[in-house]
Write a protein that holds these residues in place. Structure first.
Motif, PDB file in Angstrom:
ATOM      1  N   GLU A  52       0.834  -1.207   0.000  1.00 38.78           N
ATOM      2  CA  GLU A  52       0.000   0.000   0.000  1.00 38.78           C
ATOM      3  C   GLU A  52       0.869   1.257   0.000  1.00 38.78           C
ATOM      4  N   ILE A  53       1.916   1.248   0.810  1.00 36.06           N
ATOM      5  CA  ILE A  53       2.837   2.392   0.832  1.00 36.06           C
ATOM      6  C   ILE A  53       3.534   2.515  -0.516  1.00 36.06           C
ATOM      7  N   HIS A  54       3.917   1.391  -1.075  1.00 35.38           N
ATOM      8  CA  HIS A  54       4.577   1.383  -2.385  1.00 35.38           C
ATOM      9  C   HIS A  54       3.676   1.995  -3.454  1.00 35.38           C
ATOM     10  N   SER A  55       2.379   1.753  -3.347  1.00 34.36           N
ATOM     11  CA  SER A  55       1.454   2.307  -4.344  1.00 34.36           C
ATOM     12  C   SER A  55       1.452   3.836  -4.308  1.00 34.36           C
ATOM     13  N   LEU A  56       1.860   4.422  -3.177  1.00 38.24           N
ATOM     14  CA  LEU A  56       1.933   5.878  -3.059  1.00 38.24           C
ATOM     15  C   LEU A  56       3.303   6.434  -3.468  1.00 38.24           C
ATOM     16  N   THR A  57       4.341   5.622  -3.320  1.00 38.02           N
ATOM     17  CA  THR A  57       5.700   6.088  -3.640  1.00 38.02           C
ATOM     18  C   THR A  57       6.197   5.578  -4.982  1.00 38.02           C
ATOM     19  N   ASN A  58       5.635   4.468  -5.437  1.00 34.97           N
ATOM     20  CA  ASN A  58       6.074   3.796  -6.669  1.00 34.97           C
ATOM     21  C   ASN A  58       7.529   3.346  -6.607  1.00 34.97           C
ATOM     22  N   SER A  59       8.051   3.147  -5.400  1.00 36.35           N
ATOM     23  CA  SER A  59       9.437   2.711  -5.266  1.00 36.35           C
ATOM     24  C   SER A  59       9.662   2.097  -3.893  1.00 36.35           C
ATOM     25  N   TYR A  60      10.214   0.887  -3.879  1.00 39.17           N
ATOM     26  CA  TYR A  60      10.628   0.285  -2.620  1.00 39.17           C
ATOM     27  C   TYR A  60      11.970   0.874  -2.191  1.00 39.17           C
ATOM     28  N   GLU A  61      12.761   1.295  -3.157  1.00 40.65           N
ATOM     29  CA  GLU A  61      14.065   1.877  -2.844  1.00 40.65           C
ATOM     30  C   GLU A  61      13.912   3.142  -1.991  1.00 40.65           C
ATOM     31  N   VAL A  62      12.893   3.940  -2.267  1.00 35.38           N
ATOM     32  CA  VAL A  62      12.627   5.155  -1.493  1.00 35.38           C
ATOM     33  C   VAL A  62      12.343   4.809  -0.032  1.00 35.38           C
ATOM     34  N   LEU A  63      11.767   3.655   0.199  1.00 40.22           N
ATOM     35  CA  LEU A  63      11.400   3.219   1.544  1.00 40.22           C
ATOM     36  C   LEU A  63      12.543   2.522   2.279  1.00 40.22           C
ATOM     37  N   PHE A  64      13.623   2.286   1.587  1.00 40.38           N
ATOM     38  CA  PHE A  64      14.736   1.494   2.105  1.00 40.38           C
ATOM     39  C   PHE A  64      15.777   2.379   2.787  1.00 40.38           C
ATOM     40  N   SER A  65      16.185   1.975   3.975  1.00 40.93           N
ATOM     41  CA  SER A  65      17.187   2.731   4.733  1.00 40.93           C
ATOM     42  C   SER A  65      18.577   2.127   4.545  1.00 40.93           C
ATOM     43  N   ARG A  66      19.458   2.922   4.004  1.00 40.76           N
ATOM     44  CA  ARG A  66      20.851   2.498   3.862  1.00 40.76           C
ATOM     45  C   ARG A  66      21.653   2.799   5.130  1.00 40.76           C
ATOM     46  N   ARG A  67      21.004   3.371   6.112  1.00 37.38           N
ATOM     47  CA  ARG A  67      21.672   3.701   7.370  1.00 37.38           C
ATOM     48  C   ARG A  67      21.577   2.565   8.387  1.00 37.38           C
ATOM     49  N   ALA A  68      20.801   1.548   8.072  1.00 33.47           N
ATOM     50  CA  ALA A  68      20.657   0.405   8.977  1.00 33.47           C
ATOM     51  C   ALA A  68      21.998  -0.308   9.123  1.00 33.47           C
ATOM     52  N   LYS A  69      22.294  -0.759  10.331  1.00 36.52           N
ATOM     53  CA  LYS A  69      23.560  -1.450  10.592  1.00 36.52           C
ATOM     54  C   LYS A  69      23.711  -2.689   9.710  1.00 36.52           C
ATOM     55  N   LYS A  70      22.624  -3.375   9.480  1.00 40.04           N
ATOM     56  CA  LYS A  70      22.683  -4.599   8.678  1.00 40.04           C
ATOM     57  C   LYS A  70      23.043  -4.326   7.221  1.00 40.04           C
ATOM     58  N   TYR A  71      22.804  -3.113   6.767  1.00 36.62           N
ATOM     59  CA  TYR A  71      23.164  -2.754   5.395  1.00 36.62           C
ATOM     60  C   TYR A  71      24.667  -2.927   5.205  1.00 36.62           C
ATOM     61  N   LYS A  72      25.419  -2.466   6.171  1.00 33.30           N
ATOM     62  CA  LYS A  72      26.872  -2.599   6.116  1.00 33.30           C
ATOM     63  C   LYS A  72      27.288  -4.039   6.409  1.00 33.30           C
ATOM     64  N   GLN A  73      26.677  -4.643   7.420  1.00 38.51           N
ATOM     65  CA  GLN A  73      27.016  -6.010   7.803  1.00 38.51           C
ATOM     66  C   GLN A  73      26.804  -7.001   6.656  1.00 38.51           C
ATOM     67  N   ASP A 133      26.935  -6.234   3.562  1.00 43.12           N
ATOM     68  CA  ASP A 133      27.692  -5.728   2.408  1.00 43.12           C
ATOM     69  C   ASP A 133      26.772  -5.442   1.213  1.00 43.12           C
ATOM     70  N   LEU A 134      25.631  -4.843   1.501  1.00 41.92           N
ATOM     71  CA  LEU A 134      24.647  -4.583   0.451  1.00 41.92           C
ATOM     72  C   LEU A 134      25.060  -3.459  -0.487  1.00 41.92           C
ATOM     73  N   LYS A 135      25.935  -2.564  -0.022  1.00 44.56           N
ATOM     74  CA  LYS A 135      26.348  -1.457  -0.879  1.00 44.56           C
ATOM     75  C   LYS A 135      27.136  -1.942  -2.098  1.00 44.56           C
ATOM     76  N   ASN A 136      27.690  -3.137  -2.008  1.00 44.80           N
ATOM     77  CA  ASN A 136      28.448  -3.694  -3.124  1.00 44.80           C
ATOM     78  C   ASN A 136      27.622  -4.655  -3.977  1.00 44.80           C
TER      79      ASN A 136
END
Length: 112
Positions: A42-63, A65-68
């Protein structure tokens, strides 16, 4: 519908909620009540993007290695559903509008 998805251990979320009138909003703490597939879509239908909803600041993002990695919309969706910390916070749904994140411009919209 008026709803706020937040994390009670997040200082920024607490500050924003303290500064706004949440009387007409349903509050959902995403750690104790994880976001559902239906809610995320439902939120995606308003933003048209899951990436917009995604936090790159989460500790697990680094753990993890999602940036690569090259992530797709499908990947962002699944990561948010699998781990609550990947949802950028807060997410404020105000009928047919959605505000994601905590930039000062967004915060000022809701100050009382």
């Amino acid at each position: 519908m008026k709803k706020i998805y937040y994390l009670k251990t997040c200082d920024t979320c607490r500050r924003i909620l303290k500064d706004m009138d949440t009387t007409d909003y349903i509050l959902q703490e995403i750690k104790t009540e994880p976001i559902t597939v239906k809610q995320l879509d439902e939120i995606h239908s308003l933003t048209n993007s899951y990436e917009v909803l995604f936090s790159r600041r989460a500790k697990k993002y680094k753990q993890m290695d999602l940036k690569n990695q090259e992530l797709t919309e499908k990947d962002y969706r699944q990561l948010i559903l699998d781990e609550y910390t990947f949802l950028k916070r807060p997410v404020i749904v105000n009928n047919n509008e959605v505000y994601v994140g905590n930039t000062q411009k967004r915060v000022d919209i809701f100050k009382t």
